[in-house]
Write a protein that holds these residues in place. Sequence first.
Motif, PDB file in Angstrom:
ATOM      1  N   SER A 194       0.869  -1.189   0.000  1.00 27.35           N
ATOM      2  CA  SER A 194       0.000   0.000   0.000  1.00 27.35           C
ATOM      3  C   SER A 194       0.899   1.229   0.000  1.00 27.35           C
ATOM      4  CB  SER A 194      -0.915  -0.024   1.224  1.00 27.35           C
ATOM      5  OG  SER A 194      -1.835  -1.085   1.140  1.00 27.35           O
ATOM      6  N   TRP A 195       1.009   1.856  -1.151  1.00 28.79           N
ATOM      7  CA  TRP A 195       1.980   2.916  -1.394  1.00 28.79           C
ATOM      8  C   TRP A 195       1.278   4.272  -1.461  1.00 28.79           C
ATOM      9  CZ3 TRP A 195       0.950   5.833  -5.688  1.00 28.79           C
ATOM     10  CH2 TRP A 195       0.010   5.294  -6.581  1.00 28.79           C
ATOM     11  N   ILE A 196       2.072   5.356  -1.426  1.00 32.09           N
ATOM     12  CA  ILE A 196       1.538   6.699  -1.637  1.00 32.09           C
ATOM     13  C   ILE A 196       2.674   7.610  -2.091  1.00 32.09           C
ATOM     14  CG2 ILE A 196       1.838   7.328   0.810  1.00 32.09           C
ATOM     15  CD1 ILE A 196      -0.709   9.096   0.496  1.00 32.09           C
ATOM     16  N   HIS A 197       2.393   8.456  -3.047  1.00 33.22           N
ATOM     17  CA  HIS A 197       3.371   9.446  -3.527  1.00 33.22           C
ATOM     18  C   HIS A 197       3.565  10.501  -2.440  1.00 33.22           C
ATOM     19  CE1 HIS A 197       5.164  12.650  -5.937  1.00 33.22           C
ATOM     20  NE2 HIS A 197       5.185  11.873  -7.014  1.00 33.22           N
ATOM     21  N   VAL A 198       4.800  10.936  -2.234  1.00 32.10           N
ATOM     22  CA  VAL A 198       5.088  11.882  -1.158  1.00 32.10           C
ATOM     23  C   VAL A 198       4.291  13.186  -1.302  1.00 32.10           C
ATOM     24  CG1 VAL A 198       7.105  12.943  -2.283  1.00 32.10           C
ATOM     25  CG2 VAL A 198       6.951  12.862   0.236  1.00 32.10           C
ATOM     26  N   ASN A 219      -5.933   6.603   7.120  1.00 38.51           N
ATOM     27  CA  ASN A 219      -4.989   5.863   6.281  1.00 38.51           C
ATOM     28  C   ASN A 219      -4.483   6.752   5.151  1.00 38.51           C
ATOM     29  OD1 ASN A 219      -5.319   3.509   7.794  1.00 38.51           O
ATOM     30  ND2 ASN A 219      -6.983   2.751   6.499  1.00 38.51           N
ATOM     31  N   PHE A 220      -3.160   6.920   5.083  1.00 39.09           N
ATOM     32  CA  PHE A 220      -2.535   7.700   4.029  1.00 39.09           C
ATOM     33  C   PHE A 220      -1.879   6.743   3.043  1.00 39.09           C
ATOM     34  CE2 PHE A 220      -1.903  12.431   4.792  1.00 39.09           C
ATOM     35  CZ  PHE A 220      -3.089  12.568   5.468  1.00 39.09           C
ATOM     36  N   VAL A 221      -2.709   6.229   2.124  1.00 38.25           N
ATOM     37  CA  VAL A 221      -2.278   5.334   1.057  1.00 38.25           C
ATOM     38  C   VAL A 221      -3.041   5.713  -0.201  1.00 38.25           C
ATOM     39  CG1 VAL A 221      -1.717   3.402   2.581  1.00 38.25           C
ATOM     40  CG2 VAL A 221      -4.037   3.618   1.671  1.00 38.25           C
ATOM     41  N   ALA A 222      -2.475   5.395  -1.358  1.00 37.02           N
ATOM     42  CA  ALA A 222      -3.191   5.619  -2.611  1.00 37.02           C
ATOM     43  C   ALA A 222      -4.357   4.632  -2.720  1.00 37.02           C
ATOM     44  CB  ALA A 222      -2.237   5.448  -3.791  1.00 37.02           C
ATOM     45  N   PRO A 223      -5.364   4.945  -3.541  1.00 41.44           N
ATOM     46  CA  PRO A 223      -6.554   4.082  -3.624  1.00 41.44           C
ATOM     47  C   PRO A 223      -6.312   2.722  -4.254  1.00 41.44           C
ATOM     48  CG  PRO A 223      -7.008   6.304  -4.463  1.00 41.44           C
ATOM     49  CD  PRO A 223      -5.523   6.193  -4.307  1.00 41.44           C
ATOM     50  N   ASN A 224      -5.155   2.530  -4.912  1.00 41.01           N
ATOM     51  CA  ASN A 224      -4.933   1.292  -5.654  1.00 41.01           C
ATOM     52  C   ASN A 224      -3.634   0.605  -5.238  1.00 41.01           C
ATOM     53  OD1 ASN A 224      -7.258   1.414  -7.540  1.00 41.01           O
ATOM     54  ND2 ASN A 224      -6.258   3.322  -8.167  1.00 41.01           N
ATOM     55  N   THR A 232       7.283  -4.371  -8.457  1.00 42.32           N
ATOM     56  CA  THR A 232       8.615  -4.503  -9.045  1.00 42.32           C
ATOM     57  C   THR A 232       8.549  -4.534 -10.576  1.00 42.32           C
ATOM     58  OG1 THR A 232       8.494  -6.908  -8.744  1.00 42.32           O
ATOM     59  CG2 THR A 232       9.594  -5.652  -7.037  1.00 42.32           C
ATOM     60  N   LYS A 233       7.502  -5.123 -11.099  1.00 40.89           N
ATOM     61  CA  LYS A 233       7.336  -5.161 -12.560  1.00 40.89           C
ATOM     62  C   LYS A 233       7.159  -3.754 -13.124  1.00 40.89           C
ATOM     63  CE  LYS A 233       4.185  -7.020 -16.094  1.00 40.89           C
ATOM     64  NZ  LYS A 233       2.949  -7.834 -16.317  1.00 40.89           N
ATOM     65  N   VAL A 234       6.320  -2.950 -12.459  1.00 39.04           N
ATOM     66  CA  VAL A 234       6.064  -1.590 -12.939  1.00 39.04           C
ATOM     67  C   VAL A 234       7.315  -0.730 -12.785  1.00 39.04           C
ATOM     68  CG1 VAL A 234       4.724   0.508 -12.535  1.00 39.04           C
ATOM     69  CG2 VAL A 234       3.591  -1.716 -12.498  1.00 39.04           C
ATOM     70  N   LEU A 235       8.011  -0.848 -11.652  1.00 39.15           N
ATOM     71  CA  LEU A 235       9.226  -0.061 -11.451  1.00 39.15           C
ATOM     72  C   LEU A 235      10.269  -0.395 -12.516  1.00 39.15           C
ATOM     73  CD1 LEU A 235      11.004   1.885  -9.877  1.00 39.15           C
ATOM     74  CD2 LEU A 235      11.558   0.032  -8.297  1.00 39.15           C
ATOM     75  N   GLU A 287      -2.524   5.886  -9.477  1.00 38.50           N
ATOM     76  CA  GLU A 287      -1.978   4.673 -10.089  1.00 38.50           C
ATOM     77  C   GLU A 287      -0.465   4.640  -9.911  1.00 38.50           C
ATOM     78  OE1 GLU A 287      -3.869   2.347 -11.168  1.00 38.50           O
ATOM     79  OE2 GLU A 287      -5.758   3.472 -11.144  1.00 38.50           O
ATOM     80  N   LEU A 288       0.073   3.452  -9.645  1.00 38.25           N
ATOM     81  CA  LEU A 288       1.491   3.304  -9.360  1.00 38.25           C
ATOM     82  C   LEU A 288       2.360   3.768 -10.524  1.00 38.25           C
ATOM     83  CD1 LEU A 288       3.745   2.297  -7.486  1.00 38.25           C
ATOM     84  CD2 LEU A 288       3.478   0.034  -8.542  1.00 38.25           C
ATOM     85  N   ARG A 289       2.007   3.400 -11.734  1.00 39.51           N
ATOM     86  CA  ARG A 289       2.847   3.755 -12.881  1.00 39.51           C
ATOM     87  C   ARG A 289       2.970   5.279 -13.000  1.00 39.51           C
ATOM     88  NH1 ARG A 289       5.091   1.634 -17.365  1.00 39.51           N
ATOM     89  NH2 ARG A 289       4.313  -0.426 -16.824  1.00 39.51           N
TER      90      ARG A 289
END
Length: 297
Positions: A194-198, A219-224, A232-235, A287-289
């Motif tokens: 569960s990630w979030i952009h700074v 909760n401070f996380v992105a919706p997805n 790791t695949k997207v990174l 979105e992570l990407r």
Amino acid sequence: MDRILITGASGPIGAALLALFESQHMQVVRMVRGRARNDAQISWDPLAPLQPVTVSGFDAVVHLAGESIVGRWTAEKQKAIRESRIHGTRHLAAALAECQDKPRVFVCASAIGFYGNRGDEVLREESAGGGGFLAEVCREWEDASQAASAVGIRTVNIRTGLVLSPKGGALGKMLTPFKLGLGGRIGSGRQWSSWIHVDDVAGGIHHVMRTESLAGPANFVAPNPVRNAEFTKVLASVLKRPAFFPVPALALHLAFGRMAADELLLSSQRVEPGKLNATDYPFRFRELRTALEDLVG
């Protein structure tokens, strides 16, 4: 003009927050360890009680300070992680509770480590806490802020997920092996991240300060959120590198120690930003990407 007091301003979240506050023409005073160098700084020792007059007269207080959780969790490291958060928060909250001119809002850092390792379970603010060292620390950390809440200061405990920042943090440590083509999933890769952009952490804190209905844990996380294998695949894709080298759990245990590896790298938390969604926070990066392209693309 709003007058803001902030601790932990030297970290990635603090840096993003200072930039945002500056753009909003807010007056910011930083609490710093060691000697204050000017009128925009207040000296403090998180392990020592604070004089209430020191923290009086601010519209909002944002408390981010705490020992980094990255590294091998020796007994000394665990003590520093716990005490820097719990004692610092307790002393700050107690001083705010007793000061003459109280803030309207106290924003206090916490983390989704509160939930422990929960597999595929969807976790919301009302979900029970989990087990393990980080979960215990987060519970005590949030409890330590309650002296402020008890006297009517609106207190918000922001449970941050994996914060993605170009200035250090977990992403910074991942970039070198991925740029060398040596990246890959961690363990099974099935654990949720569960990630979030700074910038959304900073924007979310500003949103919390302005939203009177927001109190308690948020909760401070992105919706997805994504599974680690997808992360790791997207990174790797954004960096235009392969990701063929999965890291086995045993190697992580040897590098970080079993407890730190299990709770930080192999733990699964599928978290929803329920309160941010309910109060219509406009995520910049859903979105992570998109987030990774902005940070490292």
